[in-house]
Motif scaffolding. Structure first.
Motif, PDB file in Angstrom:
ATOM      1  N   GLY A  89       0.806  -1.225   0.000  1.00 58.94           N
ATOM      2  CA  GLY A  89       0.000   0.000   0.000  1.00 58.94           C
ATOM      3  C   GLY A  89       0.835   1.269   0.000  1.00 58.94           C
ATOM      4  N   LEU A  90       1.965   1.253   0.701  1.00 61.74           N
ATOM      5  CA  LEU A  90       2.755   2.492   0.814  1.00 61.74           C
ATOM      6  C   LEU A  90       3.164   3.052  -0.553  1.00 61.74           C
ATOM      7  CD1 LEU A  90       4.980   1.689   3.934  1.00 61.74           C
ATOM      8  CD2 LEU A  90       3.379   3.591   3.749  1.00 61.74           C
ATOM      9  N   PRO A  91       3.842   2.268  -1.413  1.00 61.84           N
ATOM     10  CA  PRO A  91       4.243   2.869  -2.698  1.00 61.84           C
ATOM     11  C   PRO A  91       3.055   3.173  -3.612  1.00 61.84           C
ATOM     12  CG  PRO A  91       4.873   0.540  -2.596  1.00 61.84           C
ATOM     13  CD  PRO A  91       4.369   0.911  -1.240  1.00 61.84           C
ATOM     14  N   ILE A 146       8.744  -0.292   8.817  1.00 62.41           N
ATOM     15  CA  ILE A 146       8.416  -0.313   7.381  1.00 62.41           C
ATOM     16  C   ILE A 146       8.095   1.102   6.893  1.00 62.41           C
ATOM     17  CG2 ILE A 146       6.718  -1.150   5.691  1.00 62.41           C
ATOM     18  CD1 ILE A 146       6.551  -3.742   7.377  1.00 62.41           C
ATOM     19  N   VAL A 147       7.315   1.833   7.681  1.00 60.09           N
ATOM     20  CA  VAL A 147       6.964   3.211   7.295  1.00 60.09           C
ATOM     21  C   VAL A 147       8.228   4.078   7.275  1.00 60.09           C
ATOM     22  CG1 VAL A 147       5.652   5.272   7.958  1.00 60.09           C
ATOM     23  CG2 VAL A 147       4.613   3.003   8.205  1.00 60.09           C
ATOM     24  N   LYS A 148       9.045   3.929   8.307  1.00 57.34           N
ATOM     25  CA  LYS A 148      10.267   4.734   8.414  1.00 57.34           C
ATOM     26  C   LYS A 148      11.176   4.489   7.208  1.00 57.34           C
ATOM     27  CE  LYS A 148      14.340   5.179  11.344  1.00 57.34           C
ATOM     28  NZ  LYS A 148      15.020   4.663  12.522  1.00 57.34           N
ATOM     29  N   ARG A 149      11.378   3.207   6.881  1.00 53.93           N
ATOM     30  CA  ARG A 149      12.282   2.878   5.775  1.00 53.93           C
ATOM     31  C   ARG A 149      11.727   3.405   4.450  1.00 53.93           C
ATOM     32  NH1 ARG A 149      11.891  -2.447   5.006  1.00 53.93           N
ATOM     33  NH2 ARG A 149      12.377  -2.738   7.188  1.00 53.93           N
ATOM     34  N   ALA A 150      10.415   3.241   4.253  1.00 60.23           N
ATOM     35  CA  ALA A 150       9.819   3.710   2.992  1.00 60.23           C
ATOM     36  C   ALA A 150      10.008   5.219   2.848  1.00 60.23           C
ATOM     37  CB  ALA A 150       8.336   3.350   2.952  1.00 60.23           C
ATOM     38  N   PHE A 151       9.663   5.977   3.882  1.00 65.97           N
ATOM     39  CA  PHE A 151       9.762   7.442   3.792  1.00 65.97           C
ATOM     40  C   PHE A 151      11.224   7.862   3.581  1.00 65.97           C
ATOM     41  CE2 PHE A 151       5.616   8.693   6.300  1.00 65.97           C
ATOM     42  CZ  PHE A 151       4.862   8.051   5.336  1.00 65.97           C
ATOM     43  N   ARG A 152      12.137   7.155   4.250  1.00 69.09           N
ATOM     44  CA  ARG A 152      13.563   7.500   4.110  1.00 69.09           C
ATOM     45  C   ARG A 152      14.054   7.171   2.696  1.00 69.09           C
ATOM     46  NH1 ARG A 152      16.904   3.666   7.393  1.00 69.09           N
ATOM     47  NH2 ARG A 152      16.638   2.554   5.442  1.00 69.09           N
TER      48      ARG A 152
END
Ligand SMILES: C[S@@+](CC[C@H](N)C(=O)[O-])C[C@H]1O[C@@H](n2cnc3c(N)ncnc32)[C@H](O)[C@@H]1O
Length: 323
Positions: free
Chosen positions: A234-236, A260-266
């Motif tokens: 869902g994130l991407p 997971i959220v942290k890594r995606a945003f980073r």
């Protein structure tokens, strides 16, 4: 996917007043990042509608696509958001596929919110089968129309998969608990919370503490609802549905989700994200997809956690797509 603007007749005996459904967590902080401009906002986890209510009430030019997998949540949210019924569309679906909703195909998102995990209603109501309180049936499905329930999963999951899921969800003694589950189910199926607590206590050889039971039940819930898969996909997908300058806010209650959220945003803030390694370009010449707005996760202040202890583990992160 089911989409509707109609008020529903509710879920019969389990209907609860919308304001008792769930107290929104980090509400002011979420709104301060999220609402910047008029437009269409995705609330991918609308629950009882607390965050969506604030979007509609504070921004007259904002519309909300209110998504949840849970029909009881959508019923409560419909009631709470009735004051802005002409600016909200409800959809029973996973946020994983929300970018495929016709509204989002028509118009890019001004912002998106994922307030992950479960609502107080889901946790507190025995009929939903999330609780480890005595005698609750093991269900744990957010979308009650889609198998497997927790009891089905415990009946069928291969031992290795079970151990992996329990480990990923940070349950206590995952390998031993998985082995014990497999042994027990050969003679008696799992039906209630007591059955699972009994397995845990047999492994620990003592009474299980509140936190140990909570971690086991949470790990099972995360697996039954494929929460990690939904978040990873869902994130991407939601990022791609944001318009330039759109803001993405994620609130997590479990360290695995937060990571997971942290890594995606980073990663999305790294100019070389998604490029093959060793391309002959300088990072300084590349534009990142966007930037992280929260250097550190935002947590709930003592005033909020005293009133609502469920806010304690919450971690809010925000990211803005490049303009
Ligand atoms: C913490 S509650 C949200 C509370 C909401 N922000 C409020 O103010 O009332 C999480 C909600 O997300 C829903 N949910 C969790 N994972 C989902 C997914 N993949 N797709 C859609 N809804 C999901 C749950 O059913 C639950 O109602």
């Amino acid at each position: 996917m089911t989409t509707s603007r109609r008020r529903s007749s509710g879920s019969g005996e389990h209907r609860v007043p919308a304001h008792d459904f769930h107290a929104p967590v980090l509400l002011e902080q979420a709104m301060s990042y999220l609402i910047e401009r008029d437009g269409l906002y995705l609330d991918g986890t609308v629950g009882g509608g607390g965050h969506a209510e604030a979007i509609l009430a504070r921004c007259p030019g904002c519309r909300v696509l209110a998504v949840d997998r849970d029909t009881e949540a959508l019923d409560a949210a419909r009631e709470r958001l009735s004051f802005g019924a002409d600016r909200v569309v409800f959809a029973r679906m996973s946020f994983r596929v929300a970018p495929r909703h016709p509204l989002v195909r028509e118009e890019k998102l001004a912002g998106a919110l994922l307030d992950l995990g479960v609502s107080s209603h889901q946790l507190d109501h025995r009929h939903r089968g999330f609780t480890f309180r005595r005698g609750a049936r093991l269900d744990m499905r957010m979308d009650q129309s889609t198998p497997p329930s927790a009891a089905d999963y415990l009946a069928e999951a291969p031992r290795d998969a079970l151990a992996r899921a329990l480990r990923e969800g940070q349950a206590p003694r995952p390998a031993a608990v998985a082995a014990r589950i497999v042994r027990r189910r050969a003679s008696r199926p799992f039906a209630t919370s007591d059955d699972l607590v009994a397995v845990l206590e047999a492994v620990l050889r003592r009474r299980a503490g509140h936190a140990e039971k909570a971690r086991l039940f949470q790990a099972l819930r995360i697996r039954v609802n494929d929460e990690i898969g939904a978040l990873t996909d869902g994130l991407p997908a939601i990022r791609d549905a944001l318009r330039p300058g759109g803001v993405f806010v994620g609130i997590s209650y479990h360290s695995v989700e937060d990571a997971i959220v942290k890594r995606a945003f980073r990663d999305w803030s790294d100019p070389s994200h998604g490029l093959p390694p060793r391309l002959p370009v300088r990072a300084a010449d590349l534009e990142p997809l966007g930037r992280v707005l929260t250097k550190k996760p935002v947590t709930a202040p003592p005033g909020e956690t005293e009133v609502n202890p469920r806010a304690r583990p919450a971690r809010l992160r925000a990211w803005r797509k490049a303009a």
